[in-house]
Scaffold this motif. Structure first.
Motif, PDB file in Angstrom:
ATOM      1  N   ALA A 142       0.834  -1.205   0.000  1.00 42.80           N
ATOM      2  CA  ALA A 142       0.000   0.000   0.000  1.00 42.80           C
ATOM      3  C   ALA A 142       0.866   1.251   0.000  1.00 42.80           C
ATOM      4  O   ALA A 142       0.584   2.218  -0.731  1.00 42.80           O
ATOM      5  N   ILE A 143       1.931   1.264   0.794  1.00 40.90           N
ATOM      6  CA  ILE A 143       2.810   2.444   0.874  1.00 40.90           C
ATOM      7  C   ILE A 143       3.487   2.695  -0.462  1.00 40.90           C
ATOM      8  O   ILE A 143       3.551   3.835  -0.947  1.00 40.90           O
ATOM      9  N   VAL A 144       3.997   1.629  -1.077  1.00 39.92           N
ATOM     10  CA  VAL A 144       4.666   1.777  -2.374  1.00 39.92           C
ATOM     11  C   VAL A 144       3.698   2.316  -3.416  1.00 39.92           C
ATOM     12  O   VAL A 144       4.017   3.243  -4.179  1.00 39.92           O
ATOM     13  N   ASN A 145       2.486   1.748  -3.468  1.00 33.74           N
ATOM     14  CA  ASN A 145       1.508   2.205  -4.460  1.00 33.74           C
ATOM     15  C   ASN A 145       0.960   3.592  -4.154  1.00 33.74           C
ATOM     16  O   ASN A 145       0.447   4.267  -5.048  1.00 33.74           O
ATOM     17  N   PHE A 146       1.043   4.008  -2.892  1.00 33.83           N
ATOM     18  CA  PHE A 146       0.605   5.357  -2.538  1.00 33.83           C
ATOM     19  C   PHE A 146       1.594   6.404  -3.046  1.00 33.83           C
ATOM     20  O   PHE A 146       1.188   7.520  -3.406  1.00 33.83           O
ATOM     21  N   LEU A 147       2.859   6.068  -3.090  1.00 34.18           N
ATOM     22  CA  LEU A 147       3.899   7.047  -3.417  1.00 34.18           C
ATOM     23  C   LEU A 147       4.443   6.934  -4.839  1.00 34.18           C
ATOM     24  O   LEU A 147       5.058   7.881  -5.333  1.00 34.18           O
ATOM     25  N   LEU A 148       4.242   5.788  -5.477  1.00 35.07           N
ATOM     26  CA  LEU A 148       4.796   5.584  -6.810  1.00 35.07           C
ATOM     27  C   LEU A 148       3.691   5.280  -7.809  1.00 35.07           C
ATOM     28  O   LEU A 148       2.714   4.603  -7.464  1.00 35.07           O
ATOM     29  N   PHE A 181      -6.670  10.837  -0.636  1.00 29.82           N
ATOM     30  CA  PHE A 181      -5.601  10.577  -1.596  1.00 29.82           C
ATOM     31  C   PHE A 181      -5.434   9.076  -1.831  1.00 29.82           C
ATOM     32  O   PHE A 181      -5.247   8.633  -2.966  1.00 29.82           O
ATOM     33  N   ALA A 182      -5.498   8.282  -0.760  1.00 31.76           N
ATOM     34  CA  ALA A 182      -5.308   6.836  -0.893  1.00 31.76           C
ATOM     35  C   ALA A 182      -6.384   6.213  -1.769  1.00 31.76           C
ATOM     36  O   ALA A 182      -6.102   5.284  -2.544  1.00 31.76           O
ATOM     37  N   SER A 183      -7.614   6.710  -1.660  1.00 28.93           N
ATOM     38  CA  SER A 183      -8.698   6.151  -2.472  1.00 28.93           C
ATOM     39  C   SER A 183      -8.430   6.331  -3.959  1.00 28.93           C
ATOM     40  O   SER A 183      -8.953   5.583  -4.788  1.00 28.93           O
ATOM     41  N   ARG A 184      -7.603   7.309  -4.305  1.00 31.27           N
ATOM     42  CA  ARG A 184      -7.240   7.550  -5.710  1.00 31.27           C
ATOM     43  C   ARG A 184      -5.921   6.863  -6.073  1.00 31.27           C
ATOM     44  O   ARG A 184      -5.803   6.207  -7.108  1.00 31.27           O
ATOM     45  N   PHE A 185      -4.911   7.025  -5.221  1.00 35.87           N
ATOM     46  CA  PHE A 185      -3.580   6.529  -5.550  1.00 35.87           C
ATOM     47  C   PHE A 185      -3.491   5.008  -5.537  1.00 35.87           C
ATOM     48  O   PHE A 185      -2.662   4.423  -6.239  1.00 35.87           O
ATOM     49  N   LEU A 186      -4.305   4.338  -4.719  1.00 34.76           N
ATOM     50  CA  LEU A 186      -4.252   2.883  -4.650  1.00 34.76           C
ATOM     51  C   LEU A 186      -5.115   2.225  -5.720  1.00 34.76           C
ATOM     52  O   LEU A 186      -5.191   0.997  -5.788  1.00 34.76           O
ATOM     53  N   ASP A 187      -5.771   3.038  -6.527  1.00 36.16           N
ATOM     54  CA  ASP A 187      -6.533   2.536  -7.677  1.00 36.16           C
ATOM     55  C   ASP A 187      -5.573   2.424  -8.857  1.00 36.16           C
ATOM     56  O   ASP A 187      -5.245   3.421  -9.497  1.00 36.16           O
ATOM     57  N   LEU A 188      -5.119   1.214  -9.147  1.00 39.41           N
ATOM     58  CA  LEU A 188      -4.127   1.014 -10.200  1.00 39.41           C
ATOM     59  C   LEU A 188      -4.745   0.867 -11.582  1.00 39.41           C
ATOM     60  O   LEU A 188      -4.034   0.838 -12.578  1.00 39.41           O
ATOM     61  N   TRP A 194      -4.886   9.878 -10.421  1.00 46.74           N
ATOM     62  CA  TRP A 194      -3.715  10.290  -9.641  1.00 46.74           C
ATOM     63  C   TRP A 194      -3.419  11.773  -9.796  1.00 46.74           C
ATOM     64  O   TRP A 194      -2.591  12.320  -9.075  1.00 46.74           O
ATOM     65  N   THR A 195      -4.080  12.437 -10.723  1.00 43.83           N
ATOM     66  CA  THR A 195      -3.812  13.853 -10.980  1.00 43.83           C
ATOM     67  C   THR A 195      -4.681  14.730 -10.073  1.00 43.83           C
ATOM     68  O   THR A 195      -5.661  14.261  -9.491  1.00 43.83           O
ATOM     69  N   PRO A 196      -4.360  16.030  -9.961  1.00 42.11           N
ATOM     70  CA  PRO A 196      -5.207  16.932  -9.176  1.00 42.11           C
ATOM     71  C   PRO A 196      -6.384  17.495  -9.963  1.00 42.11           C
ATOM     72  O   PRO A 196      -7.105  18.353  -9.460  1.00 42.11           O
ATOM     73  N   TYR A 197      -6.583  17.027 -11.192  1.00 40.24           N
ATOM     74  CA  TYR A 197      -7.567  17.647 -12.080  1.00 40.24           C
ATOM     75  C   TYR A 197      -8.916  16.920 -12.070  1.00 40.24           C
ATOM     76  O   TYR A 197      -9.153  16.016 -11.295  1.00 40.24           O
ATOM     77  N   TYR A 198      -9.804  17.390 -12.971  1.00 44.21           N
ATOM     78  CA  TYR A 198     -11.159  16.864 -13.125  1.00 44.21           C
ATOM     79  C   TYR A 198     -11.928  17.025 -11.814  1.00 44.21           C
ATOM     80  O   TYR A 198     -11.830  18.053 -11.175  1.00 44.21           O
ATOM     81  N   HIS A 199     -12.675  16.020 -11.403  1.00 43.16           N
ATOM     82  CA  HIS A 199     -13.461  16.138 -10.172  1.00 43.16           C
ATOM     83  C   HIS A 199     -12.787  15.436  -8.999  1.00 43.16           C
ATOM     84  O   HIS A 199     -13.353  15.377  -7.904  1.00 43.16           O
ATOM     85  N   TYR A 200     -11.578  14.937  -9.195  1.00 43.31           N
ATOM     86  CA  TYR A 200     -10.981  14.049  -8.210  1.00 43.31           C
ATOM     87  C   TYR A 200     -10.486  14.759  -6.947  1.00 43.31           C
ATOM     88  O   TYR A 200     -10.254  14.110  -5.932  1.00 43.31           O
ATOM     89  N   SER A 201     -10.312  16.072  -7.004  1.00 43.27           N
ATOM     90  CA  SER A 201      -9.838  16.800  -5.823  1.00 43.27           C
ATOM     91  C   SER A 201     -10.908  17.702  -5.230  1.00 43.27           C
ATOM     92  O   SER A 201     -10.612  18.523  -4.364  1.00 43.27           O
ATOM     93  N   ALA A 202     -12.144  17.567  -5.679  1.00 50.33           N
ATOM     94  CA  ALA A 202     -13.199  18.500  -5.274  1.00 50.33           C
ATOM     95  C   ALA A 202     -13.392  18.536  -3.766  1.00 50.33           C
ATOM     96  O   ALA A 202     -13.388  19.609  -3.148  1.00 50.33           O
ATOM     97  N   GLU A 203     -13.564  17.359  -3.141  1.00 42.88           N
ATOM     98  CA  GLU A 203     -13.811  17.352  -1.696  1.00 42.88           C
ATOM     99  C   GLU A 203     -12.587  17.770  -0.911  1.00 42.88           C
ATOM    100  O   GLU A 203     -12.696  18.263   0.220  1.00 42.88           O
ATOM    101  N   LEU A 204     -11.390  17.619  -1.505  1.00 41.51           N
ATOM    102  CA  LEU A 204     -10.174  18.080  -0.829  1.00 41.51           C
ATOM    103  C   LEU A 204     -10.210  19.578  -0.583  1.00 41.51           C
ATOM    104  O   LEU A 204      -9.636  20.072   0.392  1.00 41.51           O
ATOM    105  N   ALA A 205     -10.865  20.308  -1.475  1.00 40.19           N
ATOM    106  CA  ALA A 205     -10.954  21.757  -1.302  1.00 40.19           C
ATOM    107  C   ALA A 205     -11.599  22.102   0.035  1.00 40.19           C
ATOM    108  O   ALA A 205     -11.181  23.046   0.723  1.00 40.19           O
ATOM    109  N   VAL A 206     -12.615  21.325   0.421  1.00 39.37           N
ATOM    110  CA  VAL A 206     -13.279  21.560   1.705  1.00 39.37           C
ATOM    111  C   VAL A 206     -12.374  21.144   2.856  1.00 39.37           C
ATOM    112  O   VAL A 206     -12.194  21.892   3.827  1.00 39.37           O
ATOM    113  N   PHE A 207     -11.781  19.948   2.766  1.00 39.86           N
ATOM    114  CA  PHE A 207     -10.905  19.478   3.839  1.00 39.86           C
ATOM    115  C   PHE A 207      -9.722  20.425   4.040  1.00 39.86           C
ATOM    116  O   PHE A 207      -9.355  20.751   5.173  1.00 39.86           O
TER     117      PHE A 207
END
Length: 360
Positions: A142-148, A181-188, A194-207
């Motif tokens: 999980a750690i490797v796939n989170f960072l690479l 982030f993990a819910s996105r990065f661990l999806d291979l 894995w990018t900050p674009y589209y709708h994938y970072s929307a809820e992060l704006a609130v957090f």
């Protein structure tokens, strides 16, 4: 923000929220149901701050209705609630409700409506349950796939920089943020997530915004000098500007001449789409499929399910989002495979847009 930090800082944080690349991208691209989640999340945190628990439950319910996986994203919110309120019962209630909702939606409700498999957050060949168990049993994996690959670290860096790294210093929210982030990065299966674009970072704006509000409040309790207030403002705005400039946030398109004119491939697509009988089944790429949706059968490539017609646009310079889980190179390869299979023939073409018809 106005309740806990100086008004000028509150305005700045509100600006960081609406100008965050995740919100810009959400607005600039095609509609997605996740577009409504930030509104409900913002309301949830407002009611939580005000101690209005009925409002928290109502907005939590609205958040969960947006999409099946939102409960997974909000399950760690119980950690924040406990650290914020020291109320373990209410914290557990939010986590249990959120987790139960997503499990029920994925395992029972969605299959009842016909979706037998769930491939949003899994590894190639795994079911959803197998993928989760694999990561639990193999934390090193999980750690490797989170960072690479390094693209993920880049997304982390620029996302946090957009709020001056303040969210990193507010520990109560970090479990929620890193789980998102993990819910996105661990999806291979879907590197585009894995990018900050589209709708994938929307809820992060609130957090990120909530974290920045509360961490700023802690800073101003320790450093009340007016000079420090202006330093925080300029630091936040400067960091945000550097991040948006580097990421080429969608608002930059307003400065490009071509943004205000239709490209030649737009007319080419319209011409080809108009050649398809309205009753025919069609398979096409992500950005074209909505224009073909008023018919009984449509399929998102590479799935085609022996559709009567296939439409592809292969012009250079396209965004990977147009191909969802692939890119222009994979789309060209799939196009060649359709021809070489002998099942389809080229019925019409205009520029780089092709219409294939099933033989026989």
């Amino acid at each position: 923000a106005r309740r806990v930090v100086p008004q000028l800082v509150a305005v700045v944080i509100a600006f960081l929220y609406v100008d965050f690349v995740g919100i810009q991208s959400l607005v600039a691209y095609d509609f997605h149901e996740m577009a409504v989640l930030p509104v409900f999340l913002g309301m949830l945190f407002y009611f939580l701050h005000a101690g209005r628990w009925l409002g928290v439950l109502i907005t939590l319910f609205l958040c969960l209705l947006v999409r099946e996986h939102v409960g997974l994203l909000l399950a760690p919110l119980g950690i924040f609630i406990y650290l914020f309120t020291r109320n373990i019962r209410k914290a557990l209630a939010v986590s249990v409700i959120s987790l139960a909702w997503s499990i029920s939606a994925i395992k029972f409700m969605m299959p009842a409506f016909g979706q037998e498999t769930y491939i949003q957050f899994v590894n190639p060949g795994d079911t959803f349950g197998e993928a989760v168990l694999n990561y639990v049993m193999r934390p090193d994996f999980a750690i490797v796939n989170f960072l690479l690959p390094a693209e993920k670290v880049s997304t982390l860096f620029w996302s946090f920089l957009s709020f001056g790294f303040f969210p990193l210093a507010y520990f109560a929210m970090l479990p929620v943020i890193f789980f998102q982030f993990a819910s996105r990065f661990l999806d291979l299966l879907h590197p585009i997530r894995w990018t900050p674009y589209y709708h994938y970072s929307a809820e992060l704006a609130v957090f990120f915004s909530v974290s920045t509000i509360y961490f700023s409040a802690e800073l101003f309790k320790k450093f009340s000098h007016k000079f420090f207030l202006y330093f925080v403002i300029f630091f936040l705005l400067g960091s945000h500007a550097v991040a948006n400039f580097t990421l080429r946030a969608p608002l930059n398109n307003l400065l490009k001449r071509q943004f205000y004119f239709e490209e030649p491939w737009v007319d080419q697509i319209k011409f080809i789409i108009n050649r398809i009988p309205r009753e025919a089944s069609v398979a096409s790429q992500n950005n074209l499929l909505p224009h073909l949706s008023h018919r009984k059968e449509i399929y998102l490539l590479p799935e085609n399910n022996n559709a009567d017609y296939i439409v592809v646009d292969l012009h250079e310079g396209q965004n990977n989002w147009n191909f969802y889980s692939g890119n222009l190179e994979t789309a060209r390869k799939e196009f060649s495979e359709f021809i070489l299979s002998g099942k389809y023939k080229i019925l019409a073409s205009y520029g780089s847009v092709y219409l294939l018809q099933k033989k026989g």
